[in-house]
Write an enzyme that holds these catalytic residues in place. Structure first.
Site, PDB file in Angstrom:
ATOM      1  N   ASP A 105       0.838  -1.201   0.000  1.00 29.09           N
ATOM      2  CA  ASP A 105       0.000   0.000   0.000  1.00 29.09           C
ATOM      3  C   ASP A 105       0.876   1.257   0.000  1.00 29.09           C
ATOM      4  O   ASP A 105       2.043   1.213   0.399  1.00 29.09           O
ATOM      5  CB  ASP A 105      -0.879   0.037   1.258  1.00 29.09           C
TER       6      ASP A 105
HETATM    7  N1  URA Z   1      -1.199  -5.886   3.924  1.00 33.97           N
HETATM    8  C1  URA Z   1      -1.687  -4.639   3.935  1.00 33.97           C
HETATM    9  O1  URA Z   1      -2.711  -4.366   4.533  1.00 33.97           O
HETATM   10  N2  URA Z   1      -1.012  -3.693   3.260  1.00 33.97           N
HETATM   11  C2  URA Z   1       0.148  -3.942   2.601  1.00 33.97           C
HETATM   12  O2  URA Z   1       0.736  -3.030   2.008  1.00 33.97           O
HETATM   13  C3  URA Z   1       0.634  -5.248   2.608  1.00 33.97           C
HETATM   14  C4  URA Z   1      -0.054  -6.203   3.281  1.00 33.97           C
END
Ligand code: URA
Length: 244
Positions: A105
Site C-alpha cells: 500500500d
Molecule cells: N497488507 C496490507 O494491509 N497492506 C500492505 O501493504 C501489505 C499487506
C-alpha cells in the site's frame, strides 16, 4: 550492460564449467552473431549479441533483481501521471523493464523486490507457491484474546473472505507511543490483507512494514527509499524458493 568474456558468460549461464566451455569454444561449437569464435577471451555483449552453442541460441541477457526499502508515500506502480511511484526512486537509466513483485500500500514501508524477470515475478506471487511474507505492524485497539489462534485457523474478514492460516506474534516490547507491535506472517497477498485481518480481530494498523519475503530479508543498511541489486546468493535462494 558491460561486455563479458565469452567463456565466463557461458559458464555463468550454466553451459558447463569454465574448463568445459573453453573446450567447447576451442572445439568450434560456439558462434557469436553467426560467426564461429574459438577465442574464450572474446568479449560479448549479453544484451546485444546472439551466442549459439551447437547451433542453439543461448539466453545471454542477465535479469535484474533490485531490493528496495519502500518509504511511505509512494505507490507500487511502474508509472503514474500524478503520484510518485516506486520506480521513480531509481535513476531513469536503471529502471528499464523493472516491475514490482507484488504490491505494498502507499503508506506501507519496507521490502519490495523489483525485477525484469517475468517468470520469477509471477512465481513469487502465485498463491500456490506459498512464499511467506513477514510484516511488522504497530496497532491500536485491543486484539481479541484468541487472535493468534484465529490467525492459525484462518481469519474470516469483515466481508466474509476466508484467509489462509497465518501467524500472529505480539512483541513483548511495545513501541513508545502506547501502540502494540505485532509480527504477522502471511502466505498470500489479498488487498490490504494485514490491515483487514487486524481489523477483524478488533485492532487498527497505524504503521506497517514488510521485513521479509521468502528467503529475502530487508537489508538493514538500506535507508527508506534506498535500493541495491540482490547478491548472487540471494538470487539463488529466490530461485530455490520457487522450485516446484
Ligand atoms: N497488507 C496490507 O494491509 N497492506 C500492505 O501493504 C501489505 C499487506
Amino acid at each position: 550492460m558491460a561486455r563479458e568474456r565469452l567463456d565466463k558468460m557461458l559458464a555463468g549461464r550454466g553451459a558447463g564449467s569454465r574448463r568445459e566451455v573453453t573446450g567447447m569454444i576451442r572445439g568450434g561449437l560456439v558462434t557469436v552473431n553467426g560467426v564461429p569464435c574459438r577465442d574464450p577471451a572474446q568479449k560479448v555483449d549479453p544484451d546485444a549479441d546472439t551466442v549459439c552453442l551447437g547451433g542453439c541460441a543461448l539466453r545471454t541477457r542477465r535479469e535484474r533483481y533490485v531490493m528496495l526499502n519502500k518509504p511511505g508515500g509512494v505507490i507500487t506502480a511502474t508509472e503514474d501521471a500524478a503520484q510518485e511511484t516506486v520506480l521513480d526512486l531509481l535513476p531513469a537509466a536503471e529502471r528499464r523493464g523493472l516491475f514490482p513483485v507484488g504490491r505494498l500500500d502507499k503508506d506501507t514501508e519496507g521490502l519490495l523486490l523489483l525485477t525484469d524477470d517475468g517468470p520469477m515475478g509471477h512465481a513469487l506471487t502465485a498463491p500456490r507457491r506459498h512464499v511467506d511474507k513477514l510484516y511488522l505492524a504497530h496497532i491500536t485497539g485491543t486484539l481479541r484474546p484468541d487472535a493468534a489462534a484465529q490467525f492459525e485457523a484462518g481469519i474470516v474478514l469483515e466481508d466474509g473472505t476466508v484467509c489462509r492460516p497465518a501467524k500472529l506474534c505480539v512483541l513483548e516490547k511495545p513501541p513508545d507511543d502506547g501502540l502494540t507491535a505485532v509480527e504477522i506472517t502471511l502466505r498470500e497477498g489479498k488487498f490490504h490483507q494485514v490491515k483487514r485481518m487486524v481489523a477483524a480481530m478488533g485492532g487498527r494498523v497505524v504503521w506497517l512494514k514488510r521485513l521479509s519475503m521468502g528467503p529475502l530479508t530487508l537489508d538493514p543498511e538500506l535507508a527508506p527509499g534506498a535500493w541495491r541489486e540482490l547478491t548472487d546468493s540471494e538470487i539463488e535462494a529466490l530461485r530455490h524458493a520457487i522450485e516446484p
